[in-house]
Design an enzyme around this catalytic site. Structure first.
Site, short mmCIF file in Angstrom:
data_model
loop_
_atom_site.label_atom_id
_atom_site.label_comp_id
_atom_site.label_asym_id
_atom_site.label_seq_id
_atom_site.Cartn_x
_atom_site.Cartn_y
_atom_site.Cartn_z
N CYS A 3 41.82 45.49 37.91
CA CYS A 3 40.42 45.16 38.24
C CYS A 3 40.32 43.64 38.29
O CYS A 3 41.33 42.96 38.50
CB CYS A 3 39.45 45.81 37.26
SG CYS A 3 39.58 45.25 35.55
N ARG A 9 36.99 47.61 33.28
CA ARG A 9 37.41 48.85 33.94
C ARG A 9 38.89 49.20 33.76
O ARG A 9 39.22 50.33 33.34
CB ARG A 9 37.08 48.78 35.44
CG ARG A 9 35.59 48.74 35.72
CD ARG A 9 35.30 48.30 37.15
NE ARG A 9 35.66 46.91 37.37
CZ ARG A 9 35.56 46.26 38.52
NH1 ARG A 9 35.12 46.92 39.59
NH2 ARG A 9 35.89 44.98 38.62
N ASP A 119 31.27 47.91 38.56
CA ASP A 119 31.67 46.99 37.49
C ASP A 119 30.59 46.95 36.40
O ASP A 119 29.51 46.39 36.63
CB ASP A 119 31.89 45.59 38.06
CG ASP A 119 32.66 44.71 37.09
OD1 ASP A 119 32.72 45.07 35.89
OD2 ASP A 119 33.19 43.68 37.52
P1 4NP Z 1 36.34 44.05 35.01
O1 4NP Z 1 34.91 43.35 34.85
O2 4NP Z 1 36.91 43.55 36.33
O3 4NP Z 1 36.04 45.50 35.04
O4 4NP Z 1 37.15 43.61 33.82
C1 4NP Z 1 34.72 41.97 34.92
C2 4NP Z 1 34.81 41.23 33.77
C3 4NP Z 1 34.62 39.85 33.82
C4 4NP Z 1 34.34 39.24 35.04
C5 4NP Z 1 34.25 40.00 36.20
C6 4NP Z 1 34.44 41.36 36.14
N1 4NP Z 1 34.13 37.82 35.10
O5 4NP Z 1 33.93 37.30 36.21
O6 4NP Z 1 34.19 37.17 34.06
#
Ligand code: 4NP
Length: 148
Positions: A3, A9, A119
């Site tokens: 991800c 995720r 997300d």
């Molecule tokens: P993930 O969610 O891709 O599901 O881990 C996110 C967590 C942090 C960020 C973006 C998506 N961020 O930009 O910090």
């Protein structure tokens, strides 16, 4: 399982697939990473940990990593949990052979849907259960596909 941040995720997907594969007697090497590298070294988000724990899966020891070109050598299948992640991976790939290993995760649930796992990072804790259930349903199909 890939991800963006590797804290919401894909840690859930890693934990769920590892448990289901283990229960099915599959000796798979399962890991997760993120394409943006913003949270390298961090444990999964507390809400990801909590929703997994509520379903009997402990992911607290995972540590966020950044997806790298070496992952194309190490893994047979690379699941992008969302289409922006797929594009990030395509930008890292050096050739078409590497991209043949990359699949959109939710196409395993519904072929050709080209859908993305929402997300939950951008919402409240209530977003984590639907994401967990979607990931679990998809991982069950992945394991069933390889049951033969
Ligand atoms: P993930 O969610 O891709 O599901 O881990 C996110 C967590 C942090 C960020 C973006 C998506 N961020 O930009 O910090």
């Amino acid at each position: 399982m890939v991800c963006l941040g590797n804290i919401c995720r894909s840690p859930i997907a890693e934990g769920v697939l590892r448990k289901l594969a283990h229960d099915a007697g599959k000796d798979w090497q399962i890991d997760s990473a993120g394409t943006n590298g913003l949270h390298v070294g961090e444990a999964p988000h507390r809400s990801s940990q909590k929703i997994c724990k509520q379903h009997g899966i402990d992911i607290c020891k995972q540590k966020a990593k950044r997806f790298t070109i070496k992952d194309f050598e190490q893994y047979d299948i690379i699941y992008a949990l969302a289409s922006d992640v797929y594009e990030d991976i395509a930008a890292i790939a050096k050739n078409d052979a590497q991209m043949t290993k990359v699949k959109l995760f939710l196409n395993e649930l519904e072929e050709g849907s080209n859908a993305s796992v929402p997300d939950p990072w951008y919402g409240g804790e209530e977003g984590y259960l639907p994401v967990y259930l979607l990931i679990e349903q998809t991982c069950k199909k992945i394991v069933a596909k390889h049951r033969a």
